[in-house]
Design an enzyme around this catalytic site. Structure first.
Site, PDB file in Angstrom:
ATOM      1  CG  ASP A  47      -7.177  -1.626   4.920  1.00  0.00           C
ATOM      2  OD1 ASP A  47      -6.413  -2.151   4.100  1.00  0.00           O
ATOM      3  OD2 ASP A  47      -7.129  -0.416   5.238  1.00  0.00           O
ATOM      4  CD  GLU A 221       5.231  -4.017   1.204  1.00  0.00           C
ATOM      5  OE1 GLU A 221       6.149  -4.661   0.655  1.00  0.00           O
ATOM      6  OE2 GLU A 221       5.384  -2.865   1.659  1.00  0.00           O
TER       7      GLU A 221
END
Ligand code: NAG
Ligand code: NAG
Length: 460
Positions: A47, A221
Site C-alpha cells: 500500500d 473496490e
C-alpha cells in the site's frame, strides 16, 4: 512422464528446447541481478503512499508480517530516496500502539504536510470491532507520529484513506471499500464541520461498469488516490476485485463529477490486491503499486514497486505494466559523504533495526549476504573506505565489489568483536581500483551465525 511429447521429439528439436531453457535461465539470472523492483527486500511492504518533500521521495508503506495467511498487519514503515533507486530505510514511524483504541489491521494510510506538521491518515480496527480512520501527527516527516485525537476521525467500517489539499486550501479526505466517501477537513486537518461524511455516487459512468453484479454496479473496490495535475482532478483506485487491477476517473472538481478513463495497470503480479500512488518528481511521473514479486511473495506477503511513465498530451494515463527492472536512476550517489548502510538498491540476507546511535542500522547479517548500492560515482578514484560497525561475535569481512556481487574486489574491511551488537566502532581499510560510476556491492563474509551490524559508510 512416460510417452511424453518431449521423448519423441527429434534431436534437433531437443537441442533447440535445451537452448531455449538455457537462454531463459540466463535471462532470468541477468534480470534478477539487475532488478530494482520491488524497492524493499528486507521485509514485505504494501500500500505505497509516496510524498515528495524537500527534494526526496518518501514512501509510507504497510507491512505484511512474514508468514501471514491474512492481512495481519501491525505497523507502517517509511523509505526515502533522492534518486528513485537507492532507498533509505527509516524504520517504523507509527504502529497500532500509536492509537490506544485500535486493536488490529494497520492497513493502507497516507501522509500529507500542512501547518509545519505531518498528518498520517490510517485505517485500523476500533475496539468496537468496526474499521475506522485515525489521524496521527508529527513534527517530523519520519515520525514518530502520535494520535492527534485519541479517537477515530471518522468511523463507518470503511477503509483506505487518501488526502488531498486543493489550490484554494480546502482539504479533502476520501476513503472507502465498498463505497466511496469524502469529508471536507478543516484547516487543522483533524476535524471537519458541517454534515460530515458524504458518499460519492459510484455511477457506472464515473467508475466503469461491472457486468452481472447487482450488488456492485461499478468496478470500484478500494484504495482511492486523489490528486490534481494541470487543472485535472484524478481519482485512481483498485478495481474489479479480485484479482484487482488499477483504474481511474478524472473530474472537474475535487468532488466530481467523475468520468471513467479506463485501466492503468492490468491484473498481474501474484497478489490479488493492488494499491496505487502517483507523484511527479524531478520532471518525471512515477506510479507506485504492490505485487507478490519478492521470494515467498503472494497475496499476504506483498512488496512495493515503482514504474516511471509519461502522461499523454491530453492528461490521460497510459497502460503501465509491472517490471522487475524498475526505474532509471536520477543522477548518482556520492560515496564521499556519509551514506547510511540502510540505503539500498537491492539486498539479500539482511534485515534492519533501530540503531543506538540514531536512525536505523543493517543487522542480522549472515555469511554470503549482500547489499547493492546503485550508480555510485567514485569519479577519479577512492583510496580509503570508512565504516561504522558493531559485533557481539567474532565479526567478519565486508568485501567491496564493483558491478556484481562477484565483481572486481576493490577492498576488504575486517570487522572484529566490538563487545556488543550496539557497541559501535569505526573501521578503515584501503581501496584501489574504484573509479567512475559503478554499482557498489557490499558482500558480507565470515563464519556461521550473525556476523556484525553495519551503520554507515563513506569513501575518501
Ligand atoms: C521470510 O522468512 C524466510 C524464512 O525465515 C526468510 O528466508 C525470508 O528472507 C523472509 N522474507 C522477508 C521478506 O522477510
Ligand atoms: C524540469 O524541467 C524544467 C523545464 O524544462 C527545468 O527548468 C527544470 O530545471 C527541471 N527540473 C528538474 C528538477 O530537473
Amino acid at each position: 512422464m512416460r510417452g511424453s511429447k518431449l521423448c519423441r521429439m527429434p534431436n534437433n528439436m531437443i537441442a533447440m528446447f535445451k537452448g531455449l531453457l538455457f537462454l531463459s535461465t540466463l535471462l532470468n539470472g541477468i534480470g534478477l541481478a539487475r532488478a530494482d523492483n520491488p524497492i524493499v527486500q528486507t521485509i514485505y511492504t504494501t500500500d505505497p503512499a509516496p510524498l515528495v518533500y524537500n527534494g526526496r521521495v518518501y514512501v509510507y508503506t504497510g507491512h505484511d508480517e512474514n508468514g501471514s495467511t491474512t492481512f495481519n498487519m501491525i505497523d507502517w514503515h517509511l523509505y526515502s530516496s533522492a534518486d528513485m533507486v537507492n532507498w533509505q530505510d527509516h524504520g517504523s514511524p507509527a504502529s497500532l500502539t500509536t492509537f490506544s483504541w485500535a486493536t488490529a489491521n494497520a492497513w493502507a494510510g497516507q501522509v500529507i504536510p500542512r501547518n509545519g506538521k505531518f498528518y498520517f491518515y490510517v485505517p485500523v480496527r476500533h475496539n468496537s470491532g468496526a474499521m475506522a480512520i485515525g489521524v496521527g501527527v508529527s513534527d517530523s516527516i519520519t515520525g514518530p507520529f502520535i494520535d492527534a485525537l485519541g479517537h477515530p476521525l471518522v468511523q463507518n467500517n470503511e477503509i483506505d484513506p487518501t488526502v488531498f489539499i486543493d489550490d484554494d486550501g480546502q482539504a479533502y479526505l476520501y476513503w472507502g471499500n465498498p463505497d466511496l466517501w469524502y469529508v471536507k477537513l478543516n484547516q487543522d486537518m483533524i476535524s471537519f464541520s458541517g454534515s460530515g461524511p458524504t458518499q460519492i455516487p459510484l455511477t457506472v459512468q464515473g467508475f466503469g461498469a461491472r457486468s452481472g453484479n447487482a450488488q456492485r454496479p461499478t468496478t470500484f473496490e478500494e484504495a482511492p488516490w486523489v490528486y490534481k495535475r494541470n487543472g485535472i482532478y484524478y481519482l485512481i483506485y483498485a478495481a474489479n476485485c479480485c484479482s484487482e487491477d488499477i483504474r481511474y476517473s478524472t473530474g472537474t472538481s475535487a468532488t466530481g463529477p467523475w468520468t471513467y478513463r479506463g485501466v492503468i495497470m492490468p491484473t498481474q503480479g501474484s497478489s490479488f490486491t493492488n494499491h496505487p500512488g502517483i507523484i511527479d518528481f524531478n520532471n518525471n511521473s512515477y506510479f507506485f503499486y504492490h505485487n507478490g514479486a519478492l521470494p515467498g511473495g503472494g497475496g499476504y506477503s506483498r512488496s512495493v514497486a515503482v514504474e516511471r511513465f509519461n502522461y499523454n498530451s491530453d492528461g490521460t494515463i497510459p497502460t503501465i505494466q509491472m517490471t522487475t527492472q524498475g526505474v532509471p536512476q536520477i543522477g548518482s550517489l556520492d560515496p564521499y559523504v556519509r551514506q547510511e548502510a540502510e540505503t539500498i538498491a537491492w539486498s539479500s540476507g539482511v534485515q534492519t533495526e533501530t540503531c543506538s546511535e540514531g536512525g536505523i542500522d543493517v543487522s542480522y547479517i549472515n555469511n554470503g549476504a549482500y547489499i547493492k548500492v546503485k550508480g555510485v560515482d567514485f569519479r577519479n578514484g577512492a583510496k580509503t573506505f570508512i565504516t561504522r560497525v558493531a559485533s557481539a561475535t567474532s565479526g567478519g569481512k565486508i568485501e567491496l565489489r564493483l558491478g556484481s556481487v562477484s565483481g572486481t574486489l576493490v577492498g576488504t574491511c575486517t570487522v572484529s568483536d566490538t563487545g556488543g551488537w550496539q557497541t559501535w566502532t569505526t573501521v578503515t581499510c584501503p581501496v584501489s581500483g574504484a573509479t567512475g560510476k559503478q554499482d557498489l556491492f557490499f558482500r558480507f563474509t565470515g563464519g556461521s551465525g550473525y556476523l556484525f551490524n553495519f551503520n554507515w559508510w563513506k569513501f575518501e
